[in-house]
Scaffold this motif. Sequence first.
Motif, mmCIF file in Angstrom:
data_model
loop_
_atom_site.group_PDB
_atom_site.id
_atom_site.type_symbol
_atom_site.label_atom_id
_atom_site.label_comp_id
_atom_site.label_asym_id
_atom_site.label_seq_id
_atom_site.Cartn_x
_atom_site.Cartn_y
_atom_site.Cartn_z
ATOM 1 N N UNK A 134 0.651 -1.174 0.137
ATOM 2 C CA UNK A 134 0.130 0.094 -0.086
ATOM 3 C C UNK A 134 0.803 1.231 -0.049
ATOM 4 N N UNK A 135 2.247 1.222 0.239
ATOM 5 C CA UNK A 135 2.958 2.144 0.185
ATOM 6 C C UNK A 135 4.397 1.981 -0.714
ATOM 7 N N UNK A 136 4.383 2.577 -1.835
ATOM 8 C CA UNK A 136 5.710 2.202 -2.737
ATOM 9 C C UNK A 136 6.668 3.297 -2.757
ATOM 10 N N UNK A 137 7.860 2.762 -2.803
ATOM 11 C CA UNK A 137 9.220 3.659 -2.906
ATOM 12 C C UNK A 137 10.217 2.875 -3.902
ATOM 13 N N UNK A 138 11.195 3.250 -3.564
ATOM 14 C CA UNK A 138 12.524 2.509 -4.503
ATOM 15 C C UNK A 138 12.061 2.873 -6.001
ATOM 16 N N UNK A 139 12.597 1.695 -6.791
ATOM 17 C CA UNK A 139 12.534 1.843 -8.328
ATOM 18 C C UNK A 139 11.139 2.072 -8.688
ATOM 19 N N UNK A 140 9.782 1.765 -7.784
ATOM 20 C CA UNK A 140 8.408 1.731 -8.236
ATOM 21 C C UNK A 140 8.131 3.235 -8.022
ATOM 22 N N UNK A 141 8.693 4.201 -7.490
ATOM 23 C CA UNK A 141 7.922 5.516 -7.254
ATOM 24 C C UNK A 141 8.986 6.568 -7.542
ATOM 25 N N UNK A 142 8.457 7.677 -7.731
ATOM 26 C CA UNK A 142 9.496 8.758 -7.600
ATOM 27 C C UNK A 142 9.382 9.713 -6.429
ATOM 28 N N UNK A 143 9.043 8.984 -5.498
ATOM 29 C CA UNK A 143 9.176 9.884 -3.932
ATOM 30 C C UNK A 143 10.576 9.578 -3.545
ATOM 31 N N UNK A 144 10.550 9.991 -2.149
ATOM 32 C CA UNK A 144 12.049 9.999 -1.520
ATOM 33 C C UNK A 144 11.917 8.731 -0.663
ATOM 34 N N UNK A 145 11.395 7.641 -0.747
ATOM 35 C CA UNK A 145 11.273 6.433 0.031
ATOM 36 C C UNK A 145 12.332 5.487 -0.463
ATOM 37 N N UNK A 146 13.259 4.903 0.058
ATOM 38 C CA UNK A 146 14.240 4.048 -0.373
ATOM 39 C C UNK A 146 13.782 2.664 -0.334
ATOM 40 N N UNK A 147 12.881 2.258 0.742
ATOM 41 C CA UNK A 147 12.433 0.747 0.698
ATOM 42 C C UNK A 147 11.341 0.917 -0.305
ATOM 43 N N UNK A 148 11.577 -0.238 -0.999
ATOM 44 C CA UNK A 148 10.351 -0.327 -2.269
ATOM 45 C C UNK A 148 8.949 -0.648 -1.786
ATOM 46 N N UNK A 149 8.759 -1.642 -0.751
ATOM 47 C CA UNK A 149 7.302 -1.820 -0.549
ATOM 48 C C UNK A 149 6.846 -2.229 0.898
ATOM 49 N N UNK A 150 6.152 -1.216 1.193
ATOM 50 C CA UNK A 150 5.391 -1.478 2.723
ATOM 51 C C UNK A 150 4.289 -2.400 2.594
ATOM 52 N N UNK A 151 3.856 -3.336 3.019
ATOM 53 C CA UNK A 151 2.716 -4.317 2.620
ATOM 54 C C UNK A 151 2.210 -4.515 3.979
ATOM 55 N N UNK B 44 -0.651 10.236 -5.193
ATOM 56 C CA UNK B 44 -0.686 9.485 -6.369
ATOM 57 C C UNK B 44 0.075 8.247 -5.953
ATOM 58 N N UNK B 45 0.015 7.292 -7.024
ATOM 59 C CA UNK B 45 0.430 5.939 -6.796
ATOM 60 C C UNK B 45 1.555 5.390 -7.457
ATOM 61 N N UNK B 46 2.139 4.590 -6.928
ATOM 62 C CA UNK B 46 3.501 3.738 -7.769
ATOM 63 C C UNK B 46 3.126 2.592 -8.671
ATOM 64 N N UNK B 47 3.877 1.987 -9.277
ATOM 65 C CA UNK B 47 3.742 0.899 -10.112
ATOM 66 C C UNK B 47 2.828 -0.142 -9.612
ATOM 67 N N UNK B 48 2.804 -0.492 -8.366
ATOM 68 C CA UNK B 48 2.163 -1.538 -7.771
ATOM 69 C C UNK B 48 0.823 -1.057 -7.270
ATOM 70 N N UNK B 49 0.347 0.138 -7.397
ATOM 71 C CA UNK B 49 -0.969 0.608 -7.020
ATOM 72 C C UNK B 49 -1.011 1.225 -5.637
ATOM 73 N N UNK B 50 0.202 1.097 -4.855
ATOM 74 C CA UNK B 50 0.165 1.694 -3.368
ATOM 75 C C UNK B 50 0.550 3.261 -3.775
ATOM 76 N N UNK B 51 0.193 3.841 -2.482
ATOM 77 C CA UNK B 51 0.773 5.494 -2.444
ATOM 78 C C UNK B 51 2.119 5.618 -2.494
ATOM 79 N N UNK B 52 2.568 6.920 -2.861
ATOM 80 C CA UNK B 52 3.928 7.034 -3.007
ATOM 81 C C UNK B 52 4.331 8.420 -2.416
ATOM 82 N N UNK B 53 3.862 8.497 -1.297
ATOM 83 C CA UNK B 53 4.232 9.898 -0.534
ATOM 84 C C UNK B 53 5.436 10.045 -0.070
ATOM 85 N N UNK B 54 5.984 11.411 -0.023
ATOM 86 C CA UNK B 54 7.519 11.661 0.287
ATOM 87 C C UNK B 54 7.397 11.855 1.982
#
Length: 421
Positions: A147-164, A199-209
């Motif tokens: 539900x929260x995307x980071x890493x290569x799947x989003x253009x935010x400032x979160x380094x961990x790719x996935x929070x599930x 806004x959401x990342x590649x896997x549909x999770x939110x991608x907040x900063x």
Amino acid sequence: EISSIYGREVLDSRGNPTVEAEVKLVCGAVGKASVPSGASTGIFEAHELRDGDETRFEGKGVLNAVRNIDEKISPVLIGMDASKQVLVDHAMIEADGTKNKEVLGANAILAVSLANARAAATAMQVPLYRYLGGAMARVLPVPMMNILNGGKHASNIVDIQEFMIVPFGAPSFHEALRWGVEVYHTLGKLLKKQGLSTAVGDEGGFAPDLESDEAAIHTIIEAIETAGYTTDEIGIALDAAASEWYTDGEYILSKRKQRMDTGALIDHLKKLADEFPILSIEDGLADRDWTGWTRLTQEVPIQLVGDDLFVTNTQRLEKGIKEHAANSILIKVNQIGTLTETFEAIEMARSAGYTAIISHRSGETEDTSIADIAVAAGTGQLKAGAPARTDRTAKYNRLMRIEEALGDAAMYAGRETFKRL
Ligand code: PGA
Ligand code: ZN
């Protein structure tokens, strides 16, 4: 008996080309399947054949893979018995002749492997999960929803790719999914209230900063509780995708400009696992950091999942088992390229006491084979992104239909899955 095989280029969820195959049998049955594609791809994965012709799709076309289906795979398989999946897969592996399927392309081979299984299931008039798993296949997996995307799947400032979120405490799959949706929507509202992007990342999770991993986890816990659940029912899982950070023996988290050696990263993950209701961490370390993995597995007593580390490859998994690296494997059909090898990896994991998680890729299609594979193999866990966006919900909806078809026989994997560790 296979009468014809046909390949075509279609689009994935990122709008990149991917391979679809159709396998037709003499009896008239047809099977169709398309293959997914990763972004944070492991370097040891089977080869995804792209045209490299810059005049089409920025070089990402798959016309060569499609041609390989029509001209190279098809003549080898026509006349074979589609119900002998292992022989069909072996024939393609042999026709390719390389370890990483780089001649025909793992994308070409996998499309045919899956389409062949579908054709055989149709011919036998049984659903794919029943065909692959037999009469006793009835375990619905716990969905791990990103539900929260980071890493290569989003253009935010979160380094961990996935929070599930992992609703292991739900009584059934469809209730687990409802819980997930409610938490997902609550999270959206919380982020909006904080003035953050929804806004959401590649896997549909939110991608907040969000400014730290801790802040991201706090916000997710707040969403779980605001939605009316507790962390004794809905746990958290992370995919660090740390191979993406690894350069010259060091972890460089480029979005937040942090640097850590293996020991410091292990300490960070251990702290997160101690402080928060985290059930599972995937790719906490890089795919080349074997000694680090052994240490991580000794020090952090939760599910530790090898994705880039194992790439669904039995040779790499065997090494991991020997070295006590990780205690779980992520299973992605396109990392290895055939159904047969996919099931071999799941079986090896099971006999070593490792858990297995069936997984989508960040680039997906409407194909739902992984939902059936999860029930057939009875792995008890599946990750298919957020409970939003059709490329993700297609898999979850398929599992709802399977659960409905199984009726009273359906069993939700639930808490048991995580008790083993
Ligand atoms: P990918 O990411 O499909 O982009 O490789 C998924 C994952 O790392 O699990
Ligand atoms: Zn991963």
